[in-house]
Each structure stands twice: as C-alpha cells, then as structure tokens.
Design an enzyme around this catalytic site. Structure first.
Site, PDB file in Angstrom:
ATOM      1  N   ARG A  75      38.280  42.332  42.498  1.00  0.00           N
ATOM      2  CA  ARG A  75      37.506  41.329  42.838  1.00  0.00           C
ATOM      3  C   ARG A  75      36.548  41.144  41.769  1.00  0.00           C
ATOM      4  O   ARG A  75      35.919  40.025  41.082  1.00  0.00           O
ATOM      5  CB  ARG A  75      37.354  41.052  44.194  1.00  0.00           C
ATOM      6  CG  ARG A  75      38.589  40.572  45.021  1.00  0.00           C
ATOM      7  CD  ARG A  75      38.059  40.542  46.658  1.00  0.00           C
ATOM      8  NE  ARG A  75      37.393  39.297  46.722  1.00  0.00           N
ATOM      9  CZ  ARG A  75      37.622  38.050  46.744  1.00  0.00           C
ATOM     10  NH1 ARG A  75      39.151  37.845  46.504  1.00  0.00           N
ATOM     11  NH2 ARG A  75      37.049  36.943  47.211  1.00  0.00           N
TER      12      ARG A  75
ATOM     13  N   TYR B 227      49.209  30.911  50.996  1.00  0.00           N
ATOM     14  CA  TYR B 227      47.941  30.219  51.109  1.00  0.00           C
ATOM     15  C   TYR B 227      47.726  29.475  52.458  1.00  0.00           C
ATOM     16  O   TYR B 227      47.016  28.585  52.685  1.00  0.00           O
ATOM     17  CB  TYR B 227      47.632  29.283  49.973  1.00  0.00           C
ATOM     18  CG  TYR B 227      47.247  29.880  48.803  1.00  0.00           C
ATOM     19  CD1 TYR B 227      46.130  30.656  48.864  1.00  0.00           C
ATOM     20  CD2 TYR B 227      48.030  29.841  47.608  1.00  0.00           C
ATOM     21  CE1 TYR B 227      45.685  31.266  47.493  1.00  0.00           C
ATOM     22  CE2 TYR B 227      47.844  30.433  46.474  1.00  0.00           C
ATOM     23  CZ  TYR B 227      46.428  31.210  46.384  1.00  0.00           C
ATOM     24  OH  TYR B 227      46.126  31.927  45.204  1.00  0.00           O
TER      25      TYR B 227
ATOM     26  N   GLU C 156      49.759  40.377  51.846  1.00  0.00           N
ATOM     27  CA  GLU C 156      50.172  39.929  50.537  1.00  0.00           C
ATOM     28  C   GLU C 156      50.939  40.665  49.745  1.00  0.00           C
ATOM     29  O   GLU C 156      51.842  40.084  49.122  1.00  0.00           O
ATOM     30  CB  GLU C 156      48.760  39.462  49.758  1.00  0.00           C
ATOM     31  CG  GLU C 156      48.133  38.111  50.317  1.00  0.00           C
ATOM     32  CD  GLU C 156      46.750  38.064  49.700  1.00  0.00           C
ATOM     33  OE1 GLU C 156      46.298  38.677  48.619  1.00  0.00           O
ATOM     34  OE2 GLU C 156      45.816  37.276  50.033  1.00  0.00           O
TER      35      GLU C 156
ATOM     36  N   THR D 155      35.202  32.589  42.076  1.00  0.00           N
ATOM     37  CA  THR D 155      36.080  31.561  42.162  1.00  0.00           C
ATOM     38  C   THR D 155      35.899  30.430  41.143  1.00  0.00           C
ATOM     39  O   THR D 155      36.751  30.135  40.337  1.00  0.00           O
ATOM     40  CB  THR D 155      36.117  31.057  43.465  1.00  0.00           C
ATOM     41  OG1 THR D 155      36.357  31.987  44.367  1.00  0.00           O
ATOM     42  CG2 THR D 155      37.364  29.934  43.617  1.00  0.00           C
TER      43      THR D 155
ATOM     44  N   HIS E  79      44.477  35.457  41.370  1.00  0.00           N
ATOM     45  CA  HIS E  79      43.911  35.463  42.539  1.00  0.00           C
ATOM     46  C   HIS E  79      43.973  37.185  42.893  1.00  0.00           C
ATOM     47  O   HIS E  79      44.878  37.773  42.290  1.00  0.00           O
ATOM     48  CB  HIS E  79      45.009  35.016  43.370  1.00  0.00           C
ATOM     49  CG  HIS E  79      45.075  35.449  44.827  1.00  0.00           C
ATOM     50  ND1 HIS E  79      44.228  34.990  45.805  1.00  0.00           N
ATOM     51  CD2 HIS E  79      45.661  36.378  45.657  1.00  0.00           C
ATOM     52  CE1 HIS E  79      44.424  35.631  47.008  1.00  0.00           C
ATOM     53  NE2 HIS E  79      45.355  36.566  46.843  1.00  0.00           N
TER      54      HIS E  79
ATOM     55  N   ASN F 298      41.916  28.767  38.406  1.00  0.00           N
ATOM     56  CA  ASN F 298      41.339  30.039  37.840  1.00  0.00           C
ATOM     57  C   ASN F 298      41.870  31.208  37.605  1.00  0.00           C
ATOM     58  O   ASN F 298      41.215  32.330  37.746  1.00  0.00           O
ATOM     59  CB  ASN F 298      40.106  30.071  39.273  1.00  0.00           C
ATOM     60  CG  ASN F 298      40.634  30.617  40.528  1.00  0.00           C
ATOM     61  OD1 ASN F 298      42.160  30.406  40.558  1.00  0.00           O
ATOM     62  ND2 ASN F 298      39.971  30.785  41.542  1.00  0.00           N
TER      63      ASN F 298
ATOM     64  N   LYS G 289      48.037  33.251  37.606  1.00  0.00           N
ATOM     65  CA  LYS G 289      48.331  31.832  37.924  1.00  0.00           C
ATOM     66  C   LYS G 289      48.858  31.336  36.791  1.00  0.00           C
ATOM     67  O   LYS G 289      48.748  31.467  35.719  1.00  0.00           O
ATOM     68  CB  LYS G 289      47.080  31.420  38.622  1.00  0.00           C
ATOM     69  CG  LYS G 289      46.769  32.020  39.833  1.00  0.00           C
ATOM     70  CD  LYS G 289      45.312  31.174  40.578  1.00  0.00           C
ATOM     71  CE  LYS G 289      45.009  31.660  41.762  1.00  0.00           C
ATOM     72  NZ  LYS G 289      43.823  30.836  42.268  1.00  0.00           N
TER      73      LYS G 289
END
Ligand code: CMP
Length: 140
Positions: A87, A51, A128, A93, A117, A114, A11
């Site tokens: 993950r 999103y 995605e 998160t 993603h 954060n 990000k």
C-alpha cells in the site's frame, strides 16, 4: 515483522497503456516477490462480487464497469509486512494526493482509474487471494 501475502490488481487503465512491467518493477524494487500472476478479463458479475463491500457507494457502478472494461493483471505478492509495504508503494487512492515515487503518483489517471489495487488488511488479503488463486497457483 512477519512474511505476508497480499493481492494486487493492475487495473485496465494501466494494462491498456502497457505499464504492467513498470508497475511490477516497483513492487520488486520495494522487496515484494510475485508468487502468482495472471492476466484476465473480469466479467461485470466477477468485478461486482470482488468489490461487494463498496456496493452502497456512489461510485460502485462506475468501479465495476471500469474493472470489467479491459484486462487486468492479478498477482499474489509476498514479503515482510507485504500488505503495508504494497500500500505504501501504491500511494493514496487519489493520485493528486499520492506521494512522489508511488505508482499512483507516477501512473494513475484519476481516483477511479488509479492503476492498481492492493489488499488493505490480512483478512482482505486472504479473501482476495483466494478469490483469484488456488493454493497450487501460489509459489513462493
Ligand atoms: P481500490 O484500492 O481498488 O478500492 C476501491 C476502489 O474504488 C478504489 O481503489 C478506487 O479505484 C475506487 N474509488 C474510490 N473512490 C472513488 C471515487 N470517488 N470515484 C470513483 N472511484 C473511486
């Protein structure tokens, strides 16, 4: 366990701080392989579409503005159980709740900023990945 592909986004808070290489090293150290990669600057419309499932959440406007604020690096990652593995490497998160050694614990600034993603299910991963990459751009 089967070989899977998942979608990762590094990000704007992380690309701005030149953390792309450090984050990719964590993916690779965890056994994930980069099978597609590009640096792009999303428009607000593109970020909003990506999103869309969060449209009703209070943070949606902030999330879309943030994701369109500066470049991101989108990647396809491949490996055994790649969705869960990715993950686990990302961490919770909220960086305050993330486990030691995870990307968010080490680098994230807040729940919103954060750093990364990752797709949360096989269905999300398929949607995605195809949002950003054509089949020709995914090379295992
Ligand atoms: P991500 O994994 O990209 O999926 C949805 C994103 O919404 C999430 O990471 C966070 O960056 C963001 N998000 C979730 N909760 C909040 C919040 N309370 N405030 C701002 N952003 C949030």
């Amino acid at each position: 366990m089967t070989t899977e592909r998942t979608l990762s986004i590094i990000k704007p808070d992380a690309t701005r701080r030149n953390l792309t290489g450090k984050i990719v090293a964590k993916f690779e150290d965890a056994g994930l392989r980069v099978v597609a990669s590009k640096r792009i600057h999303l428009s607000a419309a593109q970020a909003g579409e990506f999103y869309a499932e969060h449209k009703e959440r209070g943070f949606y406007g902030e999330l879309v503005a943030f994701m369109a604020s500066e470049p991101v690096v989108v990647q396809g990652l491949e490996g055994e159980g790649a969705i869960a593995k990715n993950r686990a490497v990302l961490g919770a998160t909220d960086p305050a709740a993330a486990a030691a050694g995870t990307i968010r614990k080490d680098f994230a600034l807040s729940k919103g900023e954060n750093s990364v993603h990752g797709s949360d299910s096989p269905a999300s991963a398929a949607r995605e990945i195809s949002f950003f990459f054509s089949g020709l751009e995914l090379v295992g």
